[in-house]
Design a protein around this motif. Structure first.
Motif, mmCIF file in Angstrom:
data_model
loop_
_atom_site.group_PDB
_atom_site.id
_atom_site.type_symbol
_atom_site.label_atom_id
_atom_site.label_comp_id
_atom_site.label_asym_id
_atom_site.label_seq_id
_atom_site.Cartn_x
_atom_site.Cartn_y
_atom_site.Cartn_z
ATOM 1 N N THR A 39 0.837 -1.197 0.000
ATOM 2 C CA THR A 39 0.000 0.000 0.000
ATOM 3 C C THR A 39 0.882 1.261 0.000
ATOM 4 O O THR A 39 2.079 1.205 0.281
ATOM 5 C CB THR A 39 -0.899 0.045 1.238
ATOM 6 N N ASP A 40 0.244 2.390 -0.283
ATOM 7 C CA ASP A 40 0.976 3.654 -0.242
ATOM 8 C C ASP A 40 1.596 3.867 1.136
ATOM 9 O O ASP A 40 2.732 4.342 1.250
ATOM 10 C CB ASP A 40 0.052 4.823 -0.568
ATOM 11 N N GLU A 41 0.842 3.526 2.182
ATOM 12 C CA GLU A 41 1.361 3.729 3.534
ATOM 13 C C GLU A 41 2.555 2.816 3.807
ATOM 14 O O GLU A 41 3.517 3.216 4.470
ATOM 15 C CB GLU A 41 0.261 3.470 4.568
ATOM 16 N N GLU A 42 2.523 1.591 3.281
ATOM 17 C CA GLU A 42 3.666 0.693 3.456
ATOM 18 C C GLU A 42 4.905 1.259 2.767
ATOM 19 O O GLU A 42 6.022 1.181 3.309
ATOM 20 C CB GLU A 42 3.336 -0.694 2.902
ATOM 21 N N LEU A 43 4.728 1.822 1.579
ATOM 22 C CA LEU A 43 5.854 2.432 0.880
ATOM 23 C C LEU A 43 6.415 3.606 1.678
ATOM 24 O O LEU A 43 7.633 3.727 1.853
ATOM 25 C CB LEU A 43 5.423 2.900 -0.511
ATOM 26 N N ARG A 44 5.519 4.456 2.171
ATOM 27 C CA ARG A 44 5.979 5.621 2.937
ATOM 28 C C ARG A 44 6.734 5.194 4.192
ATOM 29 O O ARG A 44 7.800 5.745 4.502
ATOM 30 C CB ARG A 44 4.781 6.505 3.303
ATOM 31 N N GLN A 45 6.192 4.215 4.906
ATOM 32 C CA GLN A 45 6.829 3.806 6.155
ATOM 33 C C GLN A 45 8.195 3.177 5.910
ATOM 34 O O GLN A 45 9.145 3.418 6.663
ATOM 35 C CB GLN A 45 5.934 2.815 6.911
ATOM 36 N N ALA A 46 8.307 2.383 4.852
ATOM 37 C CA ALA A 46 9.599 1.772 4.533
ATOM 38 C C ALA A 46 10.645 2.844 4.248
ATOM 39 O O ALA A 46 11.799 2.750 4.695
ATOM 40 C CB ALA A 46 9.458 0.831 3.338
ATOM 41 N N LYS A 47 10.251 3.881 3.518
ATOM 42 C CA LYS A 47 11.190 4.943 3.184
ATOM 43 C C LYS A 47 11.606 5.730 4.437
ATOM 44 O O LYS A 47 12.778 6.088 4.591
ATOM 45 C CB LYS A 47 10.579 5.859 2.122
ATOM 46 N N VAL A 48 10.658 5.972 5.309
ATOM 47 C CA VAL A 48 10.972 6.669 6.558
ATOM 48 C C VAL A 48 11.917 5.838 7.414
ATOM 49 O O VAL A 48 12.903 6.344 7.962
ATOM 50 C CB VAL A 48 9.679 6.991 7.330
ATOM 51 N N ASP A 49 11.642 4.539 7.526
ATOM 52 C CA ASP A 49 12.475 3.670 8.365
ATOM 53 C C ASP A 49 13.911 3.604 7.845
ATOM 54 O O ASP A 49 14.871 3.679 8.617
ATOM 55 C CB ASP A 49 11.872 2.265 8.424
ATOM 56 N N VAL A 50 14.053 3.447 6.535
ATOM 57 C CA VAL A 50 15.393 3.392 5.951
ATOM 58 C C VAL A 50 16.119 4.714 6.159
ATOM 59 O O VAL A 50 17.295 4.751 6.546
ATOM 60 C CB VAL A 50 15.318 3.035 4.450
ATOM 61 N N ALA A 51 15.426 5.820 5.935
ATOM 62 C CA ALA A 51 16.058 7.132 6.104
ATOM 63 C C ALA A 51 16.492 7.340 7.550
ATOM 64 O O ALA A 51 17.610 7.814 7.815
ATOM 65 C CB ALA A 51 15.092 8.231 5.674
ATOM 66 N N ARG A 52 15.632 6.993 8.479
ATOM 67 C CA ARG A 52 15.948 7.227 9.893
ATOM 68 C C ARG A 52 17.173 6.431 10.335
ATOM 69 O O ARG A 52 17.993 6.916 11.107
ATOM 70 C CB ARG A 52 14.737 6.881 10.753
ATOM 71 N N GLU A 53 17.314 5.205 9.851
ATOM 72 C CA GLU A 53 18.385 4.331 10.330
ATOM 73 C C GLU A 53 19.686 4.478 9.562
ATOM 74 O O GLU A 53 20.755 4.181 10.103
ATOM 75 C CB GLU A 53 17.923 2.862 10.274
ATOM 76 N N LEU A 54 19.641 4.929 8.308
ATOM 77 C CA LEU A 54 20.846 4.884 7.479
ATOM 78 C C LEU A 54 21.435 6.242 7.115
ATOM 79 O O LEU A 54 22.615 6.320 6.771
ATOM 80 C CB LEU A 54 20.569 4.098 6.193
ATOM 81 N N THR A 55 20.644 7.313 7.172
ATOM 82 C CA THR A 55 21.179 8.578 6.663
ATOM 83 C C THR A 55 22.201 9.207 7.599
ATOM 84 O O THR A 55 22.924 10.127 7.177
ATOM 85 C CB THR A 55 20.051 9.588 6.360
ATOM 86 N N GLY A 56 22.295 8.733 8.828
ATOM 87 C CA GLY A 56 23.354 9.227 9.704
ATOM 88 C C GLY A 56 24.741 8.856 9.212
ATOM 89 O O GLY A 56 25.724 9.534 9.522
ATOM 90 N N LEU A 57 24.828 7.778 8.411
ATOM 91 C CA LEU A 57 26.101 7.355 7.837
ATOM 92 C C LEU A 57 26.308 7.881 6.423
ATOM 93 O O LEU A 57 27.441 8.120 6.005
ATOM 94 C CB LEU A 57 26.184 5.824 7.796
ATOM 95 N N ALA A 58 25.229 8.040 5.679
ATOM 96 C CA ALA A 58 25.315 8.334 4.245
ATOM 97 C C ALA A 58 25.623 9.805 3.989
ATOM 98 O O ALA A 58 25.282 10.684 4.781
ATOM 99 C CB ALA A 58 24.013 7.953 3.556
ATOM 100 N N SER A 59 26.268 10.069 2.849
ATOM 101 C CA SER A 59 26.483 11.459 2.439
ATOM 102 C C SER A 59 25.249 12.021 1.756
ATOM 103 O O SER A 59 25.074 13.241 1.686
ATOM 104 C CB SER A 59 27.681 11.552 1.487
ATOM 105 N N GLY A 60 24.395 11.138 1.242
ATOM 106 C CA GLY A 60 23.193 11.589 0.561
ATOM 107 C C GLY A 60 22.123 10.521 0.580
ATOM 108 O O GLY A 60 22.408 9.330 0.719
#
Length: 296
Positions: A39-60
């Protein structure tokens, strides 16, 4: 605008360690493949979860404006140190007799990227620079794509937004896409794009050290190697060759890092992203730190 305009999406060393989470239809298919509705909500939540956990390491972080960017912004999930690349290509694609045909929405321009809070515009194309010349009455798919990329680059230049062009090779109907033909297609497509005023090219691994050296020989712009969803270990190996022989300036990786998170929810997803995906990303960054060619 010089390559220093890319600093906001680069590491302090001048290399790229970018997480890709711009998938839309592909991500939905990933959900359905593991027995979920997608669902749209599943897509949104997956993107939020990945961003929250990984962007502290990533340059972009590369994300889409439909499900990713608004949800990530609302959740405050993007680390302050992480730049944002916004995918500006339309969600749907045209075709001509079985071949992809490039088009853009003029409203999704460089100013629109700034309005989304983005630091760079990313545009996805499927260009076969080695494609035979069109027959009489047929559209010139190569020229169409190159002309469109030239327009995008000019708009980005005028607005002061870095332009990132991603190219994926496709099989021409009736023609077998052998490893050699695929390498040639990647190299010749890069040659066509290199003539434009593009800040960063996001390209596939061409398959061998020799092909990487040939690719390096045609490029004057920096390039980052994309993961194309290959398994993590395979991508690590490809990265090293892309850096050492192809002079790549970094990587843009998505499914190779976070793929398994799609089948998980809640605490299990959090644990996977923390204990598996983050260490994977850290390993890729360590390889890039040692081998990638800085843009400065």
């Amino acid at each position: 605008m010089s390559a220093t305009s890319l600093d906001r999406i680069a590491t302090e060393n001048g290399t790229f360690a970018i997480i890709a989470m711009d998938q839309r239809n592909t991500l939905r298919r990933m959900f359905t493949a593991v027995g979920r509705e997608g669902t749209d909500e599943e897509l949104r939540q997956a993107k939020v979860d990945v961003a929250r956990e990984l962007t502290g390491l990533a340059s972009g972080l590369l994300s889409d404006p439909t499900y990713g960017v608004p949800a990530i912004a609302a959740a405050g999930a993007l680390a302050p140190s992480c730049g944002l690349l916004v995918a500006a290509e339309p969600a749907t694609r045209d075709s001509y007799q079985g071949e992809p045909r490039s088009h853009r929405d003029p409203a999704l321009n460089a100013q629109w990227v700034l309005d989304q809070g983005g630091h760079a515009l990313k545009f996805f194309v499927q260009l076969r620079g080695d494609r035979p010349a069109p027959a009489a009455g047929e559209p010139d798919l190569v020229e169409e794509c190159v002309r469109m990329c030239r327009q995008i680059a000019a708009d980005c230049r005028a607005t002061g937004v870095p332009c990132v062009i991603e190219n994926l090779i496709y099989p021409i109907p009736g023609q077998e896409l052998t490893p050699q033909r695929r390498a040639t297609a990647i190299i010749e497509s890069a040659r066509a794009l290199n003539d434009l005023d593009i800040d960063l090219l996001k390209l596939e691994y061409p398959g061998s050290p020799q092909a990487c050296r040939e690719l390096a020989g045609v490029l004057t712009h920096p390039w980052a190697v994309l993961s194309a969803g290959v398994p993590f270990d395979q991508f690590q190996d490809a990265m090293r060759v892309a850096f050492d022989d192809g002079g790549a300036a970094g990587f843009i990786a998505g499914r190779s890092v976070w793929r398994e998170a799609v089948a998980l929810d809640g605490q299990p997803r959090q644990e996977f992203l923390t204990t598996v995906a983050r260490p994977r990303l850290a390993e890729l960054i360590a390889v890039a730190d040692r081998h990638a060619r800085p843009i400065h």
